[in-house]
Design a protein around this motif. Structure first.
Motif, PDB file in Angstrom:
ATOM      1  N   LYS A 115      38.028  53.130  35.379  1.00  0.00           N
ATOM      2  CA  LYS A 115      36.622  53.410  35.772  1.00  0.00           C
ATOM      3  C   LYS A 115      36.051  52.350  34.640  1.00  0.00           C
ATOM      4  O   LYS A 115      34.861  51.615  35.385  1.00  0.00           O
ATOM      5  N   SER A 116      35.732  52.967  33.079  1.00  0.00           N
ATOM      6  CA  SER A 116      35.178  51.742  32.829  1.00  0.00           C
ATOM      7  C   SER A 116      35.281  50.262  32.585  1.00  0.00           C
ATOM      8  O   SER A 116      34.440  49.780  32.446  1.00  0.00           O
ATOM      9  N   VAL A 117      36.267  49.984  32.939  1.00  0.00           N
ATOM     10  CA  VAL A 117      36.723  48.564  33.629  1.00  0.00           C
ATOM     11  C   VAL A 117      36.235  48.365  34.527  1.00  0.00           C
ATOM     12  O   VAL A 117      35.065  47.291  35.241  1.00  0.00           O
ATOM     13  N   PHE A 118      36.217  48.914  35.538  1.00  0.00           N
ATOM     14  CA  PHE A 118      34.787  49.039  36.959  1.00  0.00           C
ATOM     15  C   PHE A 118      33.565  48.527  37.114  1.00  0.00           C
ATOM     16  O   PHE A 118      32.576  47.714  36.659  1.00  0.00           O
ATOM     17  N   GLU A 119      32.990  49.709  35.505  1.00  0.00           N
ATOM     18  CA  GLU A 119      31.901  49.420  35.426  1.00  0.00           C
ATOM     19  C   GLU A 119      30.982  48.457  34.253  1.00  0.00           C
ATOM     20  O   GLU A 119      30.333  47.951  34.468  1.00  0.00           O
ATOM     21  N   LEU A 120      32.165  47.754  33.852  1.00  0.00           N
ATOM     22  CA  LEU A 120      32.358  46.588  32.785  1.00  0.00           C
ATOM     23  C   LEU A 120      32.107  45.418  34.038  1.00  0.00           C
ATOM     24  O   LEU A 120      31.598  44.370  33.393  1.00  0.00           O
ATOM     25  N   MET A 121      32.406  45.304  34.926  1.00  0.00           N
ATOM     26  CA  MET A 121      33.494  43.524  35.656  1.00  0.00           C
ATOM     27  C   MET A 121      31.881  43.795  36.806  1.00  0.00           C
ATOM     28  O   MET A 121      32.008  43.222  37.473  1.00  0.00           O
ATOM     29  N   GLN A 122      32.347  45.460  37.684  1.00  0.00           N
ATOM     30  CA  GLN A 122      31.274  44.952  38.886  1.00  0.00           C
ATOM     31  C   GLN A 122      29.944  43.995  38.863  1.00  0.00           C
ATOM     32  O   GLN A 122      29.847  43.814  39.631  1.00  0.00           O
ATOM     33  N   PRO A 123      28.908  44.451  37.751  1.00  0.00           N
ATOM     34  CA  PRO A 123      27.645  43.699  37.560  1.00  0.00           C
ATOM     35  C   PRO A 123      28.133  42.000  37.396  1.00  0.00           C
ATOM     36  O   PRO A 123      27.729  41.566  37.812  1.00  0.00           O
ATOM     37  N   ILE A 124      29.229  42.232  37.497  1.00  0.00           N
ATOM     38  CA  ILE A 124      29.639  40.597  37.270  1.00  0.00           C
ATOM     39  C   ILE A 124      30.390  40.120  38.266  1.00  0.00           C
ATOM     40  O   ILE A 124      29.875  38.421  38.701  1.00  0.00           O
ATOM     41  N   ILE A 125      30.898  40.485  38.640  1.00  0.00           N
ATOM     42  CA  ILE A 125      31.728  40.215  39.965  1.00  0.00           C
ATOM     43  C   ILE A 125      32.442  40.941  41.315  1.00  0.00           C
ATOM     44  O   ILE A 125      32.061  40.104  42.362  1.00  0.00           O
ATOM     45  N   GLY A 126      30.998  42.133  41.192  1.00  0.00           N
ATOM     46  CA  GLY A 126      31.377  42.407  42.484  1.00  0.00           C
ATOM     47  C   GLY A 126      30.886  42.037  43.677  1.00  0.00           C
ATOM     48  O   GLY A 126      30.955  42.856  44.697  1.00  0.00           O
ATOM     49  N   GLU A 127      30.096  41.754  43.112  1.00  0.00           N
ATOM     50  CA  GLU A 127      28.382  41.177  44.593  1.00  0.00           C
ATOM     51  C   GLU A 127      29.056  39.504  45.307  1.00  0.00           C
ATOM     52  O   GLU A 127      28.131  39.057  45.712  1.00  0.00           O
ATOM     53  N   LEU A 128      29.752  38.678  43.954  1.00  0.00           N
ATOM     54  CA  LEU A 128      30.014  37.306  44.535  1.00  0.00           C
ATOM     55  C   LEU A 128      30.452  36.615  46.152  1.00  0.00           C
ATOM     56  O   LEU A 128      31.086  37.869  46.470  1.00  0.00           O
ATOM     57  N   GLN A 129      30.624  36.020  46.293  1.00  0.00           N
ATOM     58  CA  GLN A 129      30.746  35.529  48.071  1.00  0.00           C
ATOM     59  C   GLN A 129      32.027  34.440  47.648  1.00  0.00           C
ATOM     60  O   GLN A 129      32.072  33.851  48.789  1.00  0.00           O
ATOM     61  N   HIS A 130      32.393  34.149  46.169  1.00  0.00           N
ATOM     62  CA  HIS A 130      33.726  33.846  46.175  1.00  0.00           C
ATOM     63  C   HIS A 130      34.537  34.284  45.252  1.00  0.00           C
ATOM     64  O   HIS A 130      33.935  35.204  44.511  1.00  0.00           O
TER      65      HIS A 130
END
Length: 232
Positions: A115-130
């Motif tokens: 979960k802590s990995v998800f919290e770290l990376m989601q703002p960076i790659i979670g919403e990308l279209q590629h």
């Protein structure tokens, strides 16, 4: 004699209704999302106030700021009263908000769970279209030394250079690695290619006493952890 149309400029509103003054005297929490965006654009169109215009823009994104942040400059400019300058201002403000979330997650630094990995990376790659593939380099206390984008590609996938991953790990003194990439399609099921690259990196890293601790597939609202699901 024809009456002049009423002005919808914010400066002509009563002071209690002006978003800037409301923020100044009542605090930022007192403003709605539409009022905050209205401060950014300053004015609406001849027949619509800035707040009403922003309410309409937000409604098109289901009143969800994450969805609003995905609108392109061109899409924002489709709203009457939003030109290039206003569209760019909105996009820039929402991008700053996204980056702030990423920095807040990074402040935690120590990785204690998937979960802590998800919290770290989601703002960076979670919403990308590629699709993007990232590596998180950890020390022996599971604290983040650095995180790096390894590859960037189309929705069909990315190329991963195992040698580059291990070269960087040795340079920064990492003893652990966490892999992370996004699935723009929203699916959380790992592909055969995902499994193969995970295994390839795991075997290569073992020869250097570096552990691959996890591999996360990240989407906008959820994630799949290879470690949690015993796939690693």
């Amino acid at each position: 004699m024809q009456e002049k149309p009423a002005s919808f400029s914010i400066k002509n509103w009563s002071q209690d209704d002006q978003p800037r003054e409301k923020l100044l005297y009542k605090g930022k929490a007192a403003l709605s999302d539409a009022e905050l965006v209205a401060i950014l654009i300053g004015s609406g169109s001849r027949n619509e106030s800035a707040v009403d215009l922003c309410k309409r823009i937000l409604a098109s994104a289901d009143n969800n700021l994450n969805k609003l942040g995905k609108l392109s400059i061109k899409q924002l400019m489709e709203f009457k009263g939003i030109g290039a300058a206003k569209a760019i201002t909105i996009a820039a403000a929402l991008e700053l908000g996204r980056r702030r979330r990423g920095e807040e997650a990074l402040e935690k630094k120590k990785i204690s769970s998937s979960k802590s990995v998800f919290e770290l990376m989601q703002p960076i790659i979670g919403e990308l279209q590629h699709e993007e593939f990232w590596i998180i380099y950890l020390n022996n206390s599971n604290k983040v030394i650095q995180k790096s984008q390894l590859s960037k590609g189309g929705i069909t996938g990315t190329l991963v250079d195992v040698r580059l991953v291990l070269k960087t790990a040795l340079e920064v003194g990492a003893t652990g690695l966490i892999l992370a990439h996004n699935h723009p399609s929203g699916t959380l099921k790992p592909s055969e290619a995902d499994k193969q690259i995970t295994n390839k990196l795991k075997i290569a890293a073992q020869s250097l006493d570096i552990k691959v601790l996890d591999h996360l597939i990240i989407t906008e609202n959820a994630y799949f952890s290879f470690a949690d699901e015993a796939v690693l």
